[in-house]
Design a protein around this motif. Structure first.
Motif, mmCIF file in Angstrom:
data_model
loop_
_atom_site.group_PDB
_atom_site.id
_atom_site.type_symbol
_atom_site.label_atom_id
_atom_site.label_comp_id
_atom_site.label_asym_id
_atom_site.label_seq_id
_atom_site.Cartn_x
_atom_site.Cartn_y
_atom_site.Cartn_z
ATOM 1 N N ASN A 127 1.826 4.248 12.816
ATOM 2 C CA ASN A 127 1.590 3.104 13.701
ATOM 3 C C ASN A 127 2.681 2.039 13.555
ATOM 4 O O ASN A 127 2.438 0.902 13.145
ATOM 5 N N ILE A 128 3.898 2.415 13.920
ATOM 6 C CA ILE A 128 5.016 1.472 13.878
ATOM 7 C C ILE A 128 4.778 0.375 14.915
ATOM 8 O O ILE A 128 4.433 0.646 16.067
ATOM 9 N N THR A 129 4.963 -0.865 14.495
ATOM 10 C CA THR A 129 4.768 -1.998 15.401
ATOM 11 C C THR A 129 6.074 -2.585 15.904
ATOM 12 O O THR A 129 6.120 -3.175 16.990
ATOM 13 N N ASN A 169 -4.234 7.703 16.015
ATOM 14 C CA ASN A 169 -4.496 8.406 14.747
ATOM 15 C C ASN A 169 -4.918 9.870 14.951
ATOM 16 O O ASN A 169 -5.601 10.450 14.113
ATOM 17 N N THR A 170 -4.484 10.471 16.071
ATOM 18 C CA THR A 170 -4.789 11.888 16.339
ATOM 19 C C THR A 170 -3.485 12.603 16.647
ATOM 20 O O THR A 170 -3.154 12.845 17.818
ATOM 21 N N PRO A 204 0.827 -1.209 0.000
ATOM 22 C CA PRO A 204 0.000 0.000 0.000
ATOM 23 C C PRO A 204 0.866 1.265 0.000
ATOM 24 O O PRO A 204 2.035 1.207 0.359
ATOM 25 N N PRO A 205 0.279 2.393 -0.382
ATOM 26 C CA PRO A 205 1.041 3.639 -0.498
ATOM 27 C C PRO A 205 1.610 4.106 0.840
ATOM 28 O O PRO A 205 1.103 3.774 1.907
ATOM 29 N N ILE A 206 2.692 4.885 0.754
ATOM 30 C CA ILE A 206 3.259 5.576 1.915
ATOM 31 C C ILE A 206 3.100 7.071 1.634
ATOM 32 O O ILE A 206 3.978 7.693 1.025
ATOM 33 N N TYR A 237 -6.282 1.378 7.602
ATOM 34 C CA TYR A 237 -7.243 0.478 6.967
ATOM 35 C C TYR A 237 -6.616 -0.845 6.529
ATOM 36 O O TYR A 237 -7.175 -1.571 5.715
ATOM 37 N N GLN A 238 -5.421 -1.163 7.070
ATOM 38 C CA GLN A 238 -4.777 -2.430 6.755
ATOM 39 C C GLN A 238 -4.778 -3.324 8.003
ATOM 40 O O GLN A 238 -4.673 -2.842 9.130
#
Length: 254
Positions: free
Chosen positions: A209-211, A252-253, A200-202, A228-229
């Motif tokens: 959201n680094i895991t 996401n804020t 998906p695009p960057i 959305y992934q």
């Protein structure tokens, strides 16, 4: 986190020299340029040790420890919102990384209502270390402090790419653990210079959201979860391609 070359000056109660005349003495060659090579890991350790050596109050009380930086005023993230003219006020803590080329700085203001904001700061981005022991010493304006190099000298920072890669991984991994990570709403984002037809695009090189992250042979392997992934993706990047590491308090804020 933008890597720039700057001179660190010690001001407040930590002057290098004191003079009672108008004559300036230059400790260098007056007729040609003198290069001052500054090691980023040494400078980071000096900033950390200076903070540890000085008594400072919690919250927005004195004594106040502050850092004048080259941070621009248009960074659109909450954790940078309370910084005026690059000045990080009321530093609460400075957390080291492996080589201290990066430092995790926690600060507060009267606007943050006792909640610390977290920044990942390159040592070469610090212009001045500031210490205000009493209320009467506090700045009366929100202007910036300067610590310019004398005429005829040119300070420059040497950043070891391998050390910077290790420190990037160290900073991100620490932000993903207590005491920084306290709930599932906390995230770490990374701004990079990556472009291209990623799928998906960057968007604009922003990894959200680094895991997980690891450093190997001077390169970084970064796993992140795009919006959305359901499955984490990973990219391999060089440390000089990392522009900013951002702590996100609420999911996401930014």
């Amino acid at each position: 986190m933008k890597f720039t070359h700057m001179l660190l000056g010690l001001v407040g109660i930590l002057p290098f020299f004191s003079a009672n005349s108008g004559t300036a003495v230059l400790l260098g060659a007056a007729s040609q340029t003198t290069l001052y090579q500054i090691d980023s890991t040494t400078r980071g350790t000096e900033i950390l040790n200076t903070f540890k050596a000085l008594k400072h109050a919690s919250g927005t009380q004195v004594p106040e420890f502050a850092l004048q930086t080259t941070l621009p005023g248009n960074i659109p993230y909450t954790t940078y919102r309370y910084i005026n003219n690059g000045l990080i006020p009321y530093v609460q803590s400075i957390t080291p990384t492996v080589y201290n080329t990066l430092l995790i700085v926690a600060y507060q203001t009267t606007q943050t209502y006792g909640v610390s904001q977290y920044l990942v700061l390159p040592s070469e981005q610090v212009v001045a270390v500031l210490y205000f022991p009493t209320l009467s010493n506090l700045p009366k304006t929100q202007g910036s402090f300067t610590a310019s190099a004398p005429v005829g000298t040119l300070p420059y920072f040497e950043v070891n790419p391998y050390q910077r890669a290790i420190d990037i991984a160290s900073a991100v991994n620490q932000l993903m653990q207590p005491p920084f990570h306290t709930s599932n709403t906390n995230q770490v984002w990374m701004q990079t210079t990556l472009t291209g037809p990623f799928n998906p695009p960057i968007p604009n090189g922003l990894l959200q959201n680094i895991t997980s992250i690891s450093a190997s042979s001077g390169l970084l392997q970064v796993y992140y979860l795009p919006p959305y992934q359901q499955t984490a993706q990973f990219v391999i990047i060089a440390p000089e391609q990392v522009q900013q590491i951002t702590y996100i308090l609420n999911f996401n804020t930014p």
